[in-house]
Write a protein that holds these residues in place. Structure first.
Motif, short mmCIF file in Angstrom:
data_model
loop_
_atom_site.label_atom_id
_atom_site.label_comp_id
_atom_site.label_asym_id
_atom_site.label_seq_id
_atom_site.Cartn_x
_atom_site.Cartn_y
_atom_site.Cartn_z
N MET A 137 0.83 -1.21 0.00
CA MET A 137 0.00 0.00 0.00
C MET A 137 0.86 1.26 0.00
SD MET A 137 -2.99 -1.09 2.69
CE MET A 137 -1.82 -1.65 3.90
N GLU A 138 0.27 2.35 -0.47
CA GLU A 138 0.99 3.62 -0.55
C GLU A 138 0.09 4.76 -0.10
OE1 GLU A 138 2.11 6.38 -4.25
OE2 GLU A 138 3.05 4.40 -4.30
N ILE A 139 0.62 5.58 0.80
CA ILE A 139 -0.08 6.77 1.28
C ILE A 139 0.49 7.97 0.54
CG2 ILE A 139 -0.43 8.29 3.27
CD1 ILE A 139 -0.25 5.72 5.03
N GLY A 140 -0.38 8.89 0.13
CA GLY A 140 0.15 10.07 -0.56
C GLY A 140 -0.87 11.16 -0.77
N ALA A 141 -0.40 12.18 -1.49
CA ALA A 141 -1.21 13.32 -1.92
C ALA A 141 -1.89 14.04 -0.74
CB ALA A 141 -2.26 12.90 -2.95
N ILE A 142 -1.24 14.05 0.42
CA ILE A 142 -1.83 14.72 1.57
C ILE A 142 -1.58 16.22 1.43
CG2 ILE A 142 -1.75 14.98 4.09
CD1 ILE A 142 -0.96 11.98 4.18
N LYS A 143 -2.67 16.99 1.49
CA LYS A 143 -2.56 18.43 1.28
C LYS A 143 -3.75 19.16 1.88
CE LYS A 143 -4.81 18.14 -3.20
NZ LYS A 143 -4.69 18.40 -4.63
N VAL A 144 -3.54 20.45 2.16
CA VAL A 144 -4.64 21.33 2.54
C VAL A 144 -5.38 21.67 1.25
CG1 VAL A 144 -5.27 23.60 3.48
CG2 VAL A 144 -3.44 22.27 4.54
N THR A 145 -6.70 21.54 1.28
CA THR A 145 -7.49 21.86 0.09
C THR A 145 -8.26 23.17 0.23
OG1 THR A 145 -9.32 20.49 0.91
CG2 THR A 145 -7.72 19.44 -0.59
N ALA A 146 -8.44 23.64 1.45
CA ALA A 146 -9.13 24.91 1.67
C ALA A 146 -8.93 25.37 3.10
CB ALA A 146 -10.63 24.78 1.38
N LYS A 147 -8.98 26.69 3.29
CA LYS A 147 -8.96 27.26 4.64
C LYS A 147 -9.74 28.56 4.60
CE LYS A 147 -6.33 30.25 6.11
NZ LYS A 147 -6.64 31.65 6.36
N SER A 148 -10.32 28.90 5.74
CA SER A 148 -11.03 30.18 5.84
C SER A 148 -10.81 30.76 7.22
CB SER A 148 -12.53 29.99 5.58
OG SER A 148 -13.11 29.18 6.58
N GLY A 149 -10.95 32.09 7.28
CA GLY A 149 -10.79 32.80 8.54
C GLY A 149 -9.39 33.33 8.72
N GLY A 150 -9.27 34.24 9.64
CA GLY A 150 -7.96 34.80 9.97
C GLY A 150 -7.55 35.93 9.06
N ARG A 151 -6.38 36.46 9.34
CA ARG A 151 -5.84 37.62 8.63
C ARG A 151 -5.64 37.36 7.15
NH1 ARG A 151 -0.37 39.43 10.95
NH2 ARG A 151 -1.58 38.88 12.78
N SER A 152 -5.19 36.14 6.79
CA SER A 152 -4.91 35.86 5.38
C SER A 152 -6.17 35.54 4.59
CB SER A 152 -3.90 34.72 5.26
OG SER A 152 -4.44 33.53 5.77
N GLY A 153 -7.30 35.41 5.24
CA GLY A 153 -8.58 35.22 4.53
C GLY A 153 -8.78 33.80 4.04
N ASP A 154 -9.64 33.71 3.05
CA ASP A 154 -10.05 32.40 2.54
C ASP A 154 -9.13 31.97 1.39
OD1 ASP A 154 -12.05 32.82 4.33
OD2 ASP A 154 -13.64 33.01 2.85
N TRP A 155 -8.93 30.66 1.31
CA TRP A 155 -8.12 30.09 0.24
C TRP A 155 -8.67 28.71 -0.10
CZ3 TRP A 155 -5.41 25.52 -0.01
CH2 TRP A 155 -4.60 25.35 -1.13
N SER A 156 -8.62 28.35 -1.37
CA SER A 156 -9.04 27.04 -1.81
C SER A 156 -8.15 26.60 -2.96
CB SER A 156 -10.50 27.08 -2.28
OG SER A 156 -10.85 25.85 -2.89
N SER A 157 -7.79 25.33 -2.98
CA SER A 157 -6.97 24.82 -4.07
C SER A 157 -7.74 24.81 -5.39
CB SER A 157 -6.45 23.41 -3.74
OG SER A 157 -7.53 22.51 -3.58
N ALA A 158 -9.06 24.88 -5.32
CA ALA A 158 -9.88 24.92 -6.52
C ALA A 158 -9.92 26.32 -7.13
CB ALA A 158 -11.30 24.45 -6.21
N ALA A 159 -9.51 27.33 -6.37
CA ALA A 159 -9.60 28.73 -6.85
C ALA A 159 -8.47 29.06 -7.80
CB ALA A 159 -9.58 29.69 -5.68
#
Length: 159
Positions: A137-159
């Motif tokens: 088996m193989e584990i992979g592709a672990i990543k943040v896909t979206a975040k919201s809130g805070g000083r830096s605001g909202d972010w999404s990997s789809a944007a």
């Protein structure tokens, strides 16, 4: 060294002081995959894996891990989470499992590390529960896909 937030003027590691930052609702989503043999995926689908309820156990492990992130990652703030959810879906095209986590809090710092930890531990739990029948088996592709809130605001990997 002044640009490095986790280093003091003396070069020593330190936890960032967030006491002057306002509390905001903060959410993070993360994802990852565990690839396995098609036969392994079928054993999980048919509920014949040797260790039982593989998916629900891994989802619970991910939630528990999100709550303990500050115990695992140096300099990570302990947070009172208001949501920690992990969803694992099987995917014959991989073949394997897609793991997604969403974590939320209201506070002065984000929850990206908690979401990443949830996904990582859920993947590790899948591996542990299936290693008796699939050593490759193989584990992979672990990543943040979206975040919201805070000083830096909202972010999404789809944007």
């Amino acid at each position: 060294m002044s640009d490095l937030t986790h280093l003091g003027a003396d070069g020593r590691a330190r936890m960032v002081d967030v006491s002057d930052k306002p509390d905001t609702v903060r959410t993070a989503r993360a994802s990852g995959v565990l690839r396995c043999a098609p036969e392994t995926l079928e054993r999980v689908r048919s509920n014949t894996a040797p260790k039982g309820a593989v998916v629900s156990t891994a989802e619970l492990a991910g939630i528990m891990a999100a709550k303990r992130t500050a115990d695992l990652i140096p300099l990570c703030h302990p947070l009172a989470l208001t949501k920690a959810a992990v969803v694992i879906t099987d995917d014959g095209a991989l073949p394997g499992f897609r793991v997604e986590a969403e974590v939320r809090t209201t506070g002065p710092t984000g929850v990206e590390m908690e979401a990443l930890t949830a996904v990582s531990v859920a993947c590790l739990t899948l591996f542990d529960m299936l290693k008796a029948i699939d050593k490759g088996m193989e584990i992979g592709a672990i990543k943040v896909t979206a975040k919201s809130g805070g000083r830096s605001g909202d972010w999404s990997s789809a944007a």
